[in-house]
Design a protein around this motif. Structure first.
Motif, PDB file in Angstrom:
ATOM      1  N   GLY A 119     -62.139   6.481  85.953  1.00 48.22           N
ATOM      2  CA  GLY A 119     -62.336   7.919  85.810  1.00 48.22           C
ATOM      3  C   GLY A 119     -62.779   8.567  87.107  1.00 48.22           C
ATOM      4  O   GLY A 119     -62.344   9.673  87.450  1.00 48.22           O
TER       5      GLY A 119
ATOM      6  N   LEU B  63     -60.980  13.016  80.642  1.00 50.30           N
ATOM      7  CA  LEU B  63     -60.364  11.695  80.697  1.00 50.30           C
ATOM      8  C   LEU B  63     -61.419  10.603  80.804  1.00 50.30           C
ATOM      9  O   LEU B  63     -61.361   9.586  80.093  1.00 50.30           O
ATOM     10  CB  LEU B  63     -59.406  11.615  81.889  1.00 50.30           C
ATOM     11  CG  LEU B  63     -58.793  10.236  82.181  1.00 50.30           C
ATOM     12  CD1 LEU B  63     -57.886   9.802  81.040  1.00 50.30           C
ATOM     13  CD2 LEU B  63     -58.033  10.260  83.500  1.00 50.30           C
TER      14      LEU B  63
ATOM     15  N   VAL C  22     -54.794  13.739  77.572  1.00 49.41           N
ATOM     16  CA  VAL C  22     -53.565  13.377  78.285  1.00 49.41           C
ATOM     17  C   VAL C  22     -52.526  14.495  78.162  1.00 49.41           C
ATOM     18  O   VAL C  22     -51.857  14.856  79.135  1.00 49.41           O
ATOM     19  CB  VAL C  22     -53.000  12.045  77.751  1.00 49.41           C
ATOM     20  CG1 VAL C  22     -51.635  11.754  78.355  1.00 49.41           C
ATOM     21  CG2 VAL C  22     -53.962  10.902  78.049  1.00 49.41           C
TER      22      VAL C  22
ATOM     23  N   ALA D 169     -55.385   7.408  86.017  1.00 46.77           N
ATOM     24  CA  ALA D 169     -55.174   7.859  84.638  1.00 46.77           C
ATOM     25  C   ALA D 169     -54.150   6.968  83.943  1.00 46.77           C
ATOM     26  O   ALA D 169     -54.280   6.661  82.750  1.00 46.77           O
ATOM     27  CB  ALA D 169     -54.707   9.312  84.625  1.00 46.77           C
TER      28      ALA D 169
ATOM     29  N   ALA E 219     -59.918   9.209  89.202  1.00 49.82           N
ATOM     30  CA  ALA E 219     -59.117  10.311  88.682  1.00 49.82           C
ATOM     31  C   ALA E 219     -59.622  11.660  89.202  1.00 49.82           C
ATOM     32  O   ALA E 219     -58.837  12.588  89.408  1.00 49.82           O
ATOM     33  CB  ALA E 219     -59.123  10.295  87.154  1.00 49.82           C
TER      34      ALA E 219
ATOM     35  N   PRO F 211     -60.016  15.284  84.794  1.00 48.28           N
ATOM     36  CA  PRO F 211     -60.741  14.012  84.969  1.00 48.28           C
ATOM     37  C   PRO F 211     -62.058  13.949  84.204  1.00 48.28           C
ATOM     38  O   PRO F 211     -62.534  12.861  83.881  1.00 48.28           O
ATOM     39  CB  PRO F 211     -60.967  13.957  86.485  1.00 48.28           C
ATOM     40  CG  PRO F 211     -60.944  15.379  86.923  1.00 48.28           C
ATOM     41  CD  PRO F 211     -59.946  16.053  86.035  1.00 48.28           C
TER      42      PRO F 211
END
Length: 461
Positions: free
Chosen positions: A198, A97, A131, A28, A201, A94
């Motif tokens: 990603g 994100l 975030v 991330a 993550a 995730p």
């Protein structure tokens, strides 16, 4: 005070420490590094969005990102599910994100720069809100699970090492990685790059969700009214120096770091050396987090002292580079490396002030404010990010910067680039030092330690 057996016993598992360190600070953070270093250049030089418009995009997105932090802090503190208070957010983190981190780089071929700007703004706002959504709970769960300063600092240091590694990859190797994908059939190498980041993550965030079960131990009932909650924290004047320090720490390293591509391309006039120079910064940051920060903490005993010494050293080096940085590339790299070693750790060391503030509010109010204090820290940091991301582009626009005009920039733009890179971080560094040295929370250290020892005993430690 805690007895020796309590002090030596770890409060959380090794898996918790590593997943906590690699969640926000892992892939991330690599995505964040790529956006911080290359999105502005991508907008102005690839999408041909005017610098003033790009500045406005960054300003709107990061300002809103800062504003919604306190909202998220209150929401996180008041979340009640069978999975816990902060843990559920690690499940969806995730997913969002990966989506927004990838989509911000997709060029749909819009005909006008206005359409391109609106699209980037929407995707970047979505990324920023994501975030916020995972950072607040991730910061909040650490003091909820761990009360011993030494163990907290260890986990923060581990996260700092992961941050440095992620930034090394995101800064230094992004041109190589995107070029690799483009050489293998992708029209835009950023897209597969973000998809892979990603996917990583998912491992770290879902891992943290799994190993943090039952770890939200040191919590009391929060203030349910968001306005009262914010007022509960902000009515204590002792927290304000920490807030200012968070803002300035974010601005200081951010200005130096985010202006590096522009600095090498237009001030130093050597775009061919961007990769090498970003590598110097990234390796310096890696050494800072993994090697220098633990040494500083051991020598200077507290995070506050380590932060002040690192800032003083960085300021001296920045001033030298401001006046003599263009003299010789080797000279520039050597001093930039040393300044990165001393300055990069500030972004991790200021997190110690978060835990101090959480403990202080609990001591004063008897209520949990983990998410809210983490959100205020996030708000302060993103205020700094807003000034950094939009400020760089705004200053360039005002100074007469011309996109792509290597070797033909006006003197005003050249001075602006040099000041953004080394002058402004010196000013913010001085402010951080003043806030830490004169911060009043340290005067409550004995009382807070007594409160924490009592909480240990109540938990059966």
């Amino acid at each position: 005070m805690e007895n020796n057996s309590v002090t030596k016993k770890s409060e959380v598992s090794t898996a918790f420490k590593w997943f906590h360190a690699t969640s926000v600070s892992g892939s991330a953070m690599m995505i964040a590094a790529v956006l911080a270093s290359y999105l502005s250049v991508y907008m102005t030089d690839t999408l041909q969005i005017p610098a003033a418009t790009a500045s406005l995009i960054m300003f709107i997105a990061t300002l809103w990102d800062a504003i919604n932090d306190p909202m998220m802090g209150v929401i996180a503190d008041n979340t009640h599910t069978k999975w816990g208070r902060y843990r559920p957010y690690f499940v969806v983190a995730p997913i969002l994100l990966t989506f927004f981190g990838t989509m911000v780089w997709v060029d749909w071929g819009f005909a006008t720069s206005t359409a391109k700007a609106i699209y980037i703004l929407i995707m970047y706002i979505g990324y920023g809100m994501t975030v916020t959504m995972y950072t607040m709970p991730q910061m909040a769960i650490l003091p909820a699970a761990v009360k011993k300063d030494k163990e907290r600092n260890l986990i923060i240091t581990m996260g700092a090492g992961c941050t440095a590694t992620a930034f090394t990859i995101g800064n230094t190797f992004t041109p190589n990685i995107t070029a690799f994908f483009e050489a293998h059939g992708f029209s835009n190498g950023y897209v597969p790059y973000m998809l892979i980041a990603g996917a990583l993550a998912f491992v770290s965030f879902w891992g943290l969700f799994a190993v943090s079960k039952g770890q939200e131990k040191y919590l009391t009932e929060p203030e349910k009214n968001p306005f009262k909650g914010i007022g509960m924290v902000l009515r204590h004047k002792e927290v304000y120096p920490n807030i200012v320090a968070w803002i300035c720490a974010s601005m200081g390293y951010g200005l130096m770091f985010s202006s590096s591509v522009y600095y090498m391309m237009y001030y130093y006039e050597r775009p061919d050396l961007i990769g090498a120079y970003m590598g110097v910064i990234s390796i310096g940051a890696l050494v800072s987090m993994v090697v220098a920060m633990p040494i500083f903490l051991k020598i200077f005993k507290t995070g506050q002292r380590a932060l002040c010494v690192s800032q003083i050293t960085s300021i001296v080096l920045y001033i030298i580079l401001f006046f003599f940085g263009k003299t010789n590339f080797v000279f520039l790299c050597v001093l930039t490396f040393i300044s990165s070693v001393t300055s990069a750790m500030q972004n991790a060391l200021v997190n110690i002030l978060v835990n101090d503030t959480i403990d202080f509010v609990m001591y004063k109010e008897g209520k949990t404010a983990n998410g809210l204090v983490s959100a205020i820290k996030g708000f302060a940091q993103k205020c700094g990010n807003t000034v950094t991301s939009s400020g760089i582009l705004a200053i360039l626009a005002i100074s007469g910067y011309v996109a792509g005009a290597i070797g033909q920039q006006p003197e005003s733009a050249m001075f602006a680039l040099n000041f953004i890179k080394f002058g402004a971080p010196s000013v913010t560094g001085i402010i951080v030092i003043l806030c830490v040295v004169f911060g009043p929370i340290k005067h409550y250290k004995a009382e807070i330690e007594e409160m924490k020892a009592k909480m240990h005993n109540e938990e059966g430690h």
